[in-house]
Write a protein that holds these residues in place. Structure first.
Motif, PDB file in Angstrom:
ATOM      1  N   PHE A 120      61.982  12.257  31.593  1.00 48.98           N
ATOM      2  CA  PHE A 120      61.012  12.462  32.677  1.00 48.98           C
ATOM      3  C   PHE A 120      60.959  13.923  33.103  1.00 48.98           C
ATOM      4  CE2 PHE A 120      60.001  12.885  37.164  1.00 48.98           C
ATOM      5  CZ  PHE A 120      58.821  12.163  37.268  1.00 48.98           C
ATOM      6  N   TRP A 121      62.114  14.501  33.432  1.00 48.57           N
ATOM      7  CA  TRP A 121      62.110  15.848  34.011  1.00 48.57           C
ATOM      8  C   TRP A 121      61.686  16.890  32.987  1.00 48.57           C
ATOM      9  CZ3 TRP A 121      61.739  16.041  38.912  1.00 48.57           C
ATOM     10  CH2 TRP A 121      62.349  15.064  39.705  1.00 48.57           C
ATOM     11  N   ARG A 122      62.049  16.693  31.749  1.00 49.79           N
ATOM     12  CA  ARG A 122      61.614  17.643  30.720  1.00 49.79           C
ATOM     13  C   ARG A 122      60.110  17.586  30.536  1.00 49.79           C
ATOM     14  NH1 ARG A 122      60.924  17.887  25.110  1.00 49.79           N
ATOM     15  NH2 ARG A 122      61.510  19.931  24.253  1.00 49.79           N
ATOM     16  N   LEU A 123      59.556  16.386  30.448  1.00 46.07           N
ATOM     17  CA  LEU A 123      58.112  16.249  30.314  1.00 46.07           C
ATOM     18  C   LEU A 123      57.389  16.791  31.542  1.00 46.07           C
ATOM     19  CD1 LEU A 123      57.914  12.657  28.780  1.00 46.07           C
ATOM     20  CD2 LEU A 123      57.521  14.819  27.596  1.00 46.07           C
ATOM     21  N   PHE A 124      57.918  16.467  32.713  1.00 46.96           N
ATOM     22  CA  PHE A 124      57.281  16.936  33.945  1.00 46.96           C
ATOM     23  C   PHE A 124      57.295  18.457  34.020  1.00 46.96           C
ATOM     24  CE2 PHE A 124      58.149  18.387  38.332  1.00 46.96           C
ATOM     25  CZ  PHE A 124      56.900  18.169  38.882  1.00 46.96           C
ATOM     26  N   GLY A 125      58.434  19.086  33.697  1.00 49.01           N
ATOM     27  CA  GLY A 125      58.518  20.538  33.788  1.00 49.01           C
ATOM     28  C   GLY A 125      57.590  21.244  32.822  1.00 49.01           C
ATOM     29  N   ILE A 126      57.573  20.791  31.574  1.00 48.51           N
ATOM     30  CA  ILE A 126      56.719  21.447  30.577  1.00 48.51           C
ATOM     31  C   ILE A 126      55.246  21.247  30.892  1.00 48.51           C
ATOM     32  CG2 ILE A 126      56.048  21.446  28.143  1.00 48.51           C
ATOM     33  CD1 ILE A 126      58.916  20.835  27.423  1.00 48.51           C
ATOM     34  N   ASP A 171      57.450  15.413  19.652  1.00 45.56           N
ATOM     35  CA  ASP A 171      58.817  15.861  19.922  1.00 45.56           C
ATOM     36  C   ASP A 171      59.686  14.729  20.464  1.00 45.56           C
ATOM     37  OD1 ASP A 171      60.955  17.880  20.533  1.00 45.56           O
ATOM     38  OD2 ASP A 171      60.440  17.310  22.585  1.00 45.56           O
ATOM     39  N   VAL A 172      59.148  13.943  21.398  1.00 49.27           N
ATOM     40  CA  VAL A 172      59.918  12.833  21.965  1.00 49.27           C
ATOM     41  C   VAL A 172      60.249  11.816  20.879  1.00 49.27           C
ATOM     42  CG1 VAL A 172      59.805  10.878  23.554  1.00 49.27           C
ATOM     43  CG2 VAL A 172      59.070  13.126  24.311  1.00 49.27           C
ATOM     44  N   ARG A 173      59.314  11.515  20.017  1.00 48.02           N
ATOM     45  CA  ARG A 173      59.584  10.551  18.950  1.00 48.02           C
ATOM     46  C   ARG A 173      60.567  11.103  17.917  1.00 48.02           C
ATOM     47  NH1 ARG A 173      54.984   7.210  16.282  1.00 48.02           N
ATOM     48  NH2 ARG A 173      56.929   6.326  15.479  1.00 48.02           N
ATOM     49  N   MET A 174      60.546  12.400  17.662  1.00 50.14           N
ATOM     50  CA  MET A 174      61.541  12.973  16.757  1.00 50.14           C
ATOM     51  C   MET A 174      62.940  12.906  17.371  1.00 50.14           C
ATOM     52  SD  MET A 174      59.754  16.187  14.739  1.00 50.14           S
ATOM     53  CE  MET A 174      59.435  17.172  16.204  1.00 50.14           C
ATOM     54  N   ARG A 175      63.031  13.073  18.676  1.00 52.16           N
ATOM     55  CA  ARG A 175      64.320  13.023  19.346  1.00 52.16           C
ATOM     56  C   ARG A 175      64.879  11.600  19.419  1.00 52.16           C
ATOM     57  NH1 ARG A 175      65.579  17.571  22.616  1.00 52.16           N
ATOM     58  NH2 ARG A 175      63.995  19.179  22.489  1.00 52.16           N
ATOM     59  N   ARG A 176      63.998  10.620  19.636  1.00 51.74           N
ATOM     60  CA  ARG A 176      64.473   9.269  19.912  1.00 51.74           C
ATOM     61  C   ARG A 176      64.363   8.323  18.728  1.00 51.74           C
ATOM     62  NH1 ARG A 176      62.712   7.065  25.678  1.00 51.74           N
ATOM     63  NH2 ARG A 176      64.157   5.515  24.876  1.00 51.74           N
ATOM     64  N   GLU A 177      63.435   8.584  17.820  1.00 56.64           N
ATOM     65  CA  GLU A 177      63.171   7.620  16.756  1.00 56.64           C
ATOM     66  C   GLU A 177      63.297   8.201  15.357  1.00 56.64           C
ATOM     67  OE1 GLU A 177      59.284   6.191  17.602  1.00 56.64           O
ATOM     68  OE2 GLU A 177      59.902   5.032  19.358  1.00 56.64           O
ATOM     69  N   GLY A 178      63.670   9.482  15.231  1.00 57.57           N
ATOM     70  CA  GLY A 178      63.762  10.080  13.905  1.00 57.57           C
ATOM     71  C   GLY A 178      62.425  10.219  13.211  1.00 57.57           C
ATOM     72  N   LEU A 179      61.382  10.497  13.980  1.00 57.22           N
ATOM     73  CA  LEU A 179      60.058  10.639  13.375  1.00 57.22           C
ATOM     74  C   LEU A 179      60.006  11.809  12.410  1.00 57.22           C
ATOM     75  CD1 LEU A 179      57.075   9.678  13.364  1.00 57.22           C
ATOM     76  CD2 LEU A 179      56.648  11.304  15.215  1.00 57.22           C
ATOM     77  N   ASP A 180      60.889  12.807  12.589  1.00 60.82           N
ATOM     78  CA  ASP A 180      60.868  13.958  11.696  1.00 60.82           C
ATOM     79  C   ASP A 180      61.139  13.539  10.245  1.00 60.82           C
ATOM     80  OD1 ASP A 180      63.308  13.162  12.585  1.00 60.82           O
ATOM     81  OD2 ASP A 180      64.218  15.143  12.585  1.00 60.82           O
ATOM     82  N   VAL A 181      61.996  12.529  10.052  1.00 62.15           N
ATOM     83  CA  VAL A 181      62.285  12.056   8.698  1.00 62.15           C
ATOM     84  C   VAL A 181      61.032  11.427   8.077  1.00 62.15           C
ATOM     85  CG1 VAL A 181      63.722  10.516   7.319  1.00 62.15           C
ATOM     86  CG2 VAL A 181      64.704  11.696   9.309  1.00 62.15           C
ATOM     87  N   GLU A 182      60.329  10.610   8.848  1.00 58.89           N
ATOM     88  CA  GLU A 182      59.110   9.983   8.336  1.00 58.89           C
ATOM     89  C   GLU A 182      58.030  11.023   8.060  1.00 58.89           C
ATOM     90  OE1 GLU A 182      57.786   6.851  10.822  1.00 58.89           O
ATOM     91  OE2 GLU A 182      59.753   5.909  11.029  1.00 58.89           O
ATOM     92  N   LEU A 183      57.914  12.015   8.952  1.00 61.19           N
ATOM     93  CA  LEU A 183      56.917  13.054   8.749  1.00 61.19           C
ATOM     94  C   LEU A 183      57.242  13.889   7.507  1.00 61.19           C
ATOM     95  CD1 LEU A 183      56.294  14.288  12.396  1.00 61.19           C
ATOM     96  CD2 LEU A 183      54.814  12.855  11.004  1.00 61.19           C
ATOM     97  N   ALA A 184      58.528  14.189   7.294  1.00 61.12           N
ATOM     98  CA  ALA A 184      58.922  14.933   6.110  1.00 61.12           C
ATOM     99  C   ALA A 184      58.598  14.159   4.838  1.00 61.12           C
ATOM    100  CB  ALA A 184      60.410  15.278   6.176  1.00 61.12           C
ATOM    101  N   ARG A 185      58.861  12.847   4.875  1.00 58.68           N
ATOM    102  CA  ARG A 185      58.549  12.016   3.712  1.00 58.68           C
ATOM    103  C   ARG A 185      57.041  11.963   3.466  1.00 58.68           C
ATOM    104  NH1 ARG A 185      60.685   7.532   5.449  1.00 58.68           N
ATOM    105  NH2 ARG A 185      62.796   8.143   4.812  1.00 58.68           N
TER     106      ARG A 185
END
Length: 379
Positions: A287-293, A359-373
């Motif tokens: 919450f606070w990270r999203l709110f601040g940015i 970014d949130v999905r890469m942090r919580r769900e490993g979306l970076d791996v799927e995107l790389a694939r």
């Protein structure tokens, strides 16, 4: 006389001091091979690459520091959790990667919306100014302040505001598609973006949210009016102040918790309510990270917009002799400034929101791996 042997050099003898035995003579040491010549720098055997220090295994990372391989970056951002600076850099890269959509389509949509809003404002202003003559006369009997025109213009602006709000919502959803493709190094065409029918889900969510806020604000205002009508002025003031603070806090909290709903609706391809519920869960713990940015991004976008709109307002006051900015020329000048400001701010905000979702999905769900694939598959 000397004998012939006296001319031959004799090996000297060493006499030990008194009381010690004479050590045996040491055998002569054969000279070893000469040392190899030292080659000049860069000659001879292979040299280690600059910055690596020595050949052999790499030194282990310092204690407490996890080793991470270099992230793949097929598009505008590296495929790993992002920092705020990388999010902003990715937003600018998204514009450069696909300017035809991020600027061309955005400018077209905003131009149509602002033009329609200006026409509505101009038409409604004349009707409202005539209908509000009695009220304006009480405030400005001489008419020198132009109160009737100002009230009519404000009423016309309020009537035309939903047009711009809906257009901005549609544009935000369409730009999110372009940003998501740029993350993989792909370029979405204008036709592909316009065929994204899921943008109407974003519009529906915006309308439902707006309706909910109308109900909340109506409840607060109705309570204050009812108390004031019953001569409970002090209580009406207290309810008004507390209600305003409550609405402000509720607005910040609800807007942050639903910040990722538009990109989720545009990119996940699922049904309406399950997607909203999932986007709500994604913001949990962030919450606070999203709110601040998002707050900083909104402030920056507002500053950029004011840098463009304020000079246009000064031009209408100084050169068009229209301090109230209610004439046709003033509406045109300010409308052009609003087109430029809205295009820049909407584009920047949409790109940041899309990258925050990724970014949130890469942090919580490993979306970076799927995107790389996916990037390797489409390469």
């Amino acid at each position: 006389m000397t004998s012939p042997h006296d001319d031959v050099p004799q090996t000297p003898t060493w006499a030990a001091p008194a009381g010690t035995s004479t050590p045996p003579p040491e055998p002569p040491v054969a000279p070893g091979p000469p040392p190899p010549p030292v080659p000049p720098p860069g000659w001879g055997g292979p040299q280690p690459p600059a910055g690596y220090g020595s050949w052999g295994p790499a030194a282990p990372p310092p204690p407490g520091v996890a080793w991470r391989p270099t992230a793949l970056q097929p598009g505008i951002i590296p495929l790993r959790p992002l920092g705020m600076g990388e999010i902003y850099d990715g937003a600018f890269r998204a514009v450069r990667a696909n300017p035809r959509v991020m600027f061309g389509l955005a400018a077209l949509v905003v131009t149509l919306a602002v033009t329609l809003q200006s026409v509505i404002q101009w038409y409604v202003r004349g009707i409202a100014a005539a209908g509000l003559t009695d009220i304006s006369t009480d405030i400005d009997p001489s008419g020198q302040m132009g109160m009737a025109d100002q009230l009519g213009s404000s009423f016309g602006l309020a009537v035309g505001a939903p047009v711009t709000a809906i257009a901005t919502t549609v544009l935000t959803g369409l730009l999110i598609v372009s940003v998501s493709r740029s993350v993989l190094g792909q370029v979405a065409t204008v036709g592909e973006v316009l065929r994204s029918w899921r943008v109407w889900l974003v519009v529906g969510f915006t309308l439902l949210t707006g309706l909910a806020w109308v109900v909340v604000l109506g409840a607060v205002v109705g309570s204050v009016v009812a108390l004031a009508t019953n001569n409970q002025i002090a209580l009406a003031v207290v309810v008004g102040v507390l209600g305003a603070l409550l609405v402000l806090v509720l607005g910040v909290w609800f807007s942050t918790r639903t910040l990722l709903v538009p990109p989720a609706l545009m990119l996940e391809g699922k049904k309406f309510w399950p997607t909203i519920t999932r986007a709500w869960r994604l913001t949990r713990g962030s919450f606070w990270r999203l709110f601040g940015i998002y707050l900083l991004t909104s402030v920056l976008a507002s500053i950029i917009a004011q840098i463009i709109v304020v000079p246009a307002t000064l031009i209408t006051s100084l050169f068009l002799r229209d301090p109230t900015a209610t004439s046709f020329g003033s509406i045109v000048v300010i409308g052009v400034a609003n087109i430029i400001a809205s295009t820049l701010s909407t584009t920047f905000l949409a790109a940041v929101v899309a990258l925050l979702y990724i970014d949130v999905r890469m942090r919580r769900e490993g979306l970076d791996v799927e995107l790389a694939r996916a990037a390797e598959t489409t390469a």
